[in-house]
Design a protein around this motif. Structure first.
Motif, short mmCIF file in Angstrom:
data_model
loop_
_atom_site.label_atom_id
_atom_site.label_comp_id
_atom_site.label_asym_id
_atom_site.label_seq_id
_atom_site.Cartn_x
_atom_site.Cartn_y
_atom_site.Cartn_z
N ASP A 40 -10.03 -11.01 -23.19
CA ASP A 40 -9.50 -11.11 -21.83
C ASP A 40 -8.00 -11.38 -21.79
OD1 ASP A 40 -11.47 -10.55 -19.99
OD2 ASP A 40 -12.29 -12.58 -20.00
N ALA A 41 -7.33 -11.26 -22.93
CA ALA A 41 -5.92 -11.65 -22.98
C ALA A 41 -5.07 -10.91 -21.96
CB ALA A 41 -5.37 -11.44 -24.39
N ASP A 42 -5.43 -9.66 -21.65
CA ASP A 42 -4.64 -8.86 -20.71
C ASP A 42 -5.32 -8.74 -19.35
OD1 ASP A 42 -2.67 -8.32 -22.66
OD2 ASP A 42 -3.91 -6.73 -23.50
N ALA A 43 -6.31 -9.55 -19.08
CA ALA A 43 -7.05 -9.45 -17.82
C ALA A 43 -6.19 -9.94 -16.65
CB ALA A 43 -8.33 -10.27 -17.89
N PRO A 44 -6.39 -9.38 -15.46
CA PRO A 44 -5.57 -9.78 -14.31
C PRO A 44 -5.62 -11.27 -13.99
CG PRO A 44 -6.72 -7.73 -13.83
CD PRO A 44 -7.25 -8.22 -15.15
N TYR A 45 -6.81 -11.90 -14.14
CA TYR A 45 -6.90 -13.31 -13.74
C TYR A 45 -6.03 -14.20 -14.61
CZ TYR A 45 -9.99 -14.93 -17.57
OH TYR A 45 -10.51 -15.31 -18.78
N VAL A 46 -5.84 -13.83 -15.87
CA VAL A 46 -5.00 -14.64 -16.76
C VAL A 46 -3.55 -14.61 -16.28
CG1 VAL A 46 -4.20 -14.94 -19.13
CG2 VAL A 46 -6.56 -14.23 -18.70
N ALA A 47 -3.09 -13.43 -15.91
CA ALA A 47 -1.71 -13.30 -15.42
C ALA A 47 -1.50 -14.02 -14.10
CB ALA A 47 -1.36 -11.82 -15.27
N GLU A 48 -2.56 -14.15 -13.30
CA GLU A 48 -2.43 -14.78 -11.99
C GLU A 48 -2.49 -16.30 -12.04
OE1 GLU A 48 -5.45 -13.03 -9.58
OE2 GLU A 48 -4.54 -11.04 -9.64
N ALA A 49 -2.97 -16.87 -13.14
CA ALA A 49 -3.09 -18.33 -13.24
C ALA A 49 -1.71 -18.97 -13.38
CB ALA A 49 -3.95 -18.69 -14.44
N ASP A 50 -1.59 -20.21 -12.91
CA ASP A 50 -0.34 -20.95 -13.10
C ASP A 50 -0.18 -21.36 -14.55
OD1 ASP A 50 0.74 -21.31 -10.27
OD2 ASP A 50 -1.32 -22.00 -10.05
N VAL A 51 -1.31 -21.60 -15.22
CA VAL A 51 -1.31 -21.94 -16.64
C VAL A 51 -2.64 -21.45 -17.21
CG1 VAL A 51 -2.26 -24.25 -16.21
CG2 VAL A 51 -1.05 -23.81 -18.35
#
Length: 678
Positions: A40-51
């Motif tokens: 999931d390293a490139d998943a959208p939710y990871v990019a959207e998290a503050d951390v």
């Protein structure tokens, strides 16, 4: 309960679940933390998290790792999402023991309701009707038939989502079903206990959404009907229920509140019921001590954000309203968009989402965990998105949702998009005939099919889009049309593959800029196929084409994906129009020979592990006979003989990890003729 100030919430889940919780948390002024694994390293939710904190593979089910991640991220609260960890009492206790706020019911309630047999006992104490069942697996199949009756269901005691659930129609099949359910339950939930329960063939699945605070206040937010299912998993849900009478609605709501009061329920939850279509009796199924995937339909009609309510309740706030304050507006329907192939028994699909572009209109709610370019693997559940439409009437909501699905630009992975749209437009669905066997009885088309004229339009548009791209990439004379010469030469030619069919496209450009085209072949096999078409390109972009072809003007989204010459695959063009996305492969001009599976091969539809092998070399097998069992995505997939024949090769053994398209067995046809690969 004292009030707690929350500042940062970590979501112990992934994909669209994490994105959904983030959305409500941020409206309340909370920052958001995510956890992820390599896949999931490139998943959208990871990019959207503050951390975000990375876990080891498998860490999504590791309570200690998740608590440690929450502390590392600086979170003061943990939301489990609405996966299986949301119903894990040990995880809830570990969160609280670390001094973090648990967003959900108390661990004690989770534990009591997580065991389906214990939940049935609690329902009986509350005076709620239940189905006959037993967890005594020492009884023989005949006794089970006398006690419960066939057909019956084998169900995981700690299960959910259809995993560990098997329908048994004959007593001869009970032992195998119990063994398979036990394996799936152990793999999915770490708890292999199963039980038997009466199966109601013509039934409706209706559930009541409840909310409770820490001060004893309880309300229900109406009901949802979740009867459209495959493999005992929901695919279409709606609120309110289609045919539930006012008396039935009141009785089920009261039963849900009695049970919730009896167990001291706090936070959001769902009490699920089964309604016998023939007798109109309702029976308790289970309590889900979490948000359901289908919770948005309740939010749409009740106007209440359920994640916000969960966060408020966990922070120690009272509900602040009673049952009389709850009102409902219109109708909402949700469709679960899965990466799966309905025409192949709903087998989960893997691959890259080469095209993913929801249409701007009609306006619907997209709760998606993916984006264009996302890779759908075997590590997680194959659901891509929840798509929700709200309207003043049920028919309007259904039409809006169907149109949104039809207009979505989607390609690269097999999905149930077309079948969802066909279901929503099916007259039986619109009339409210939505029992749990709907898909079996009405068989809405698994894939949209285009008539010959539309197929020609799509093929011609693909060719024109490609020539437009060639012009846009030209380094010299870029204003001249492709194939332009100062003398008459043969037409431009293109060979396209659509499924197993071949389409030939020939075209040339006139002095007025219009194209004269001939589109024919297998996919256009009618008497009009040889007639020239006149086409005009009004506007071209790298993502669409606006063209009039054969007198019909359309603006179609387009995505092209480079081919894999070493595999013999040409470029693929995804083009959306006429209610679906058509994927055309451009035949390579100079194809390279590739490895082909032997004729009669049984090939793996996805990566997985071989659990069982039921045939050896020399065995005579019949079409449909189970030959192997594979485990992928924590579910078992039974591979059957594609035709009558004799097993010539067995290339795998129990325990083998196999790749997608691996040859499992080779079968020689009983007719002595070549057969298509299985």
């Amino acid at each position: 309960m004292t009030h707690r100030t929350l500042t940062c919430v970590m979501v112990a889940n992934r994909g669209e679940i994490a994105r959904r919780v983030f959305r409500s948390a941020r409206t309340m002024g909370l920052s958001c933390a995510a956890v992820y694994v390599d896949a999931d390293a490139d998943a959208p939710y990871v990019a959207e998290a503050d951390v975000a904190v990375q876990l080891d593979d498998g860490g999504h089910l590791d309570a200690d790792a998740l608590v440690s991640a929450a502390l590392t991220a600086g979170a003061d609260a943990v939301h489990p999402g609405y996966g299986f960890l949301a119903e894990n009492a040990a995880f809830a206790m570990a969160v609280e023991a670390a001094g973090l706020t648990w967003i959900g019911p108390t661990p004690e309630v989770i534990a009591s309701m997580g065991d389906k047999m214990a939940a049935k006992e609690a329902a009986e104490v509350a005076g709620v009707p239940t189905l006959p069942s037993t967890d005594d697996l020492t009884i023989d199949s005949a006794t089970a038939g006398d006690l419960i009756g066939y057909p019956l269901l084998v169900k995981a005691a700690a299960g959910g989502g259809g995993k560990g659930m098997h329908l048994v129609e004959r007593h001869e099949d009970l032992a195998d079903a119990v063994a398979s359910a036990h394996r799936e339950a152990t793999s999915s939930f770490g708890d292999g206990r199963v039980f038997l329960e009466r199966y109601v063939p013509r039934s409706r699945h209706v559930e009541i959404q409840i909310l409770g605070d820490a001060y004893g206040s309880l309300v229900h937010l109406g009901e949802r009907e979740c009867s459209i299912q495959r493999r005992h998993q929901k695919v279409v849900e709606e609120s309110p229920a289609v045919t539930l009478s006012a008396g039935g609605r009141e009785a089920m709501g009261a039963a849900a509140l009695r049970l919730a009061d009896g167990i001291g329920y706090r936070s959001a939850g769902t009490v699920e019921f089964l309604i016998d279509e023939d007798t109109e009796e309702f029976f308790f199924l289970e309590v889900n001590t979490r948000l359901q995937v289908e919770h948005p339909v309740t939010e749409e009609v009740a106007g209440i954000d359920l994640v916000r309510e969960q966060l408020r309740i966990a922070a120690g706030e009272p509900l602040g309203y009673g049952q009389d304050d709850v009102s409902f507006d219109g109708h909402a329907i949700e469709a679960r968009l899965y990466a799966e192939d309905p025409s192949a028994g709903y087998l989960p699909a893997i691959g890259t989402l080469e095209a993913w572009r929801p249409a701007k209109e009609p306006s619907v709610r997209w709760d998606a965990g993916v984006a264009e370019g996302s890779v759908v693997g075997v590590e997680f559940d194959p659901m891509l998105a929840k798509v929700v439409a709200h309207g003043p009437t049920r028919r309007e909501a259904a039409g809006r949702l169907a149109l949104a699905l039809e207009r979505m630009h989607l390609g690269g992975v097999a999905t149930n998009r077309d079948q969802l749209a066909a279901t929503l437009r099916h007259e039986a669905f619109l009339k409210g005939d939505t029992t749990t066997d709907f898909l079996d009885r009405h068989a809405p088309a698994p894939r949209a099919t285009l008539d010959h004229r539309t197929t020609r339009w799509v093929a011609a548009a693909a060719a024109l889009w490609l020539q437009g791209r060639n012009r846009s990439e030209a380094s010299v004379l870029d204003r001249l049309p492709s194939g332009w010469r100062n003398a008459r030469l043969p037409d431009q030619q293109l060979t396209l593959h659509l499924g197993g069919e071949t389409i030939q496209v020939r075209y040339h450009t006139g002095r007025d800029g219009r194209f004269t085209m001939v589109v024919g072949g297998d996919g256009c096999a009618d008497r009009e196929a040889s007639k020239p078409l006149v086409a005009t390109v009004h506007h071209w972009t790298g993502e669409s084409i606006d063209a009039t072809i054969d007198g019909i003007r359309r603006i179609a989204p387009v995505t092209a994906v480079n081919g894999r010459p070493l595999d013999g695959r040409g470029e693929v063009v995804h083009i959306t129009t006429a209610g679906t996305t058509t994927s055309l492969e451009v035949a390579p001009r100079f194809p390279l020979p590739g490895d082909e599976a032997p004729t009669g091969s049984l090939v793996a539809p996805m990566p997985g592990k071989v659990l069982e092998v039921h045939a050896t070399v020399g065995d005579v097998v019949a079409a449909g006979q189970a030959l192997l069992v594979l485990e992928a995505m924590k579910m078992e997939h039974h591979m059957a003989a594609p035709f009558d024949g004799t097993v010539a090769e067995v290339r795998v053994a129990v325990g083998d990890q196999i790749d997608n398209d691996a040859v499992l067995m080779v079968i020689e046809s009983a007719t002595g003729k070549d057969a298509d690969n299985g």
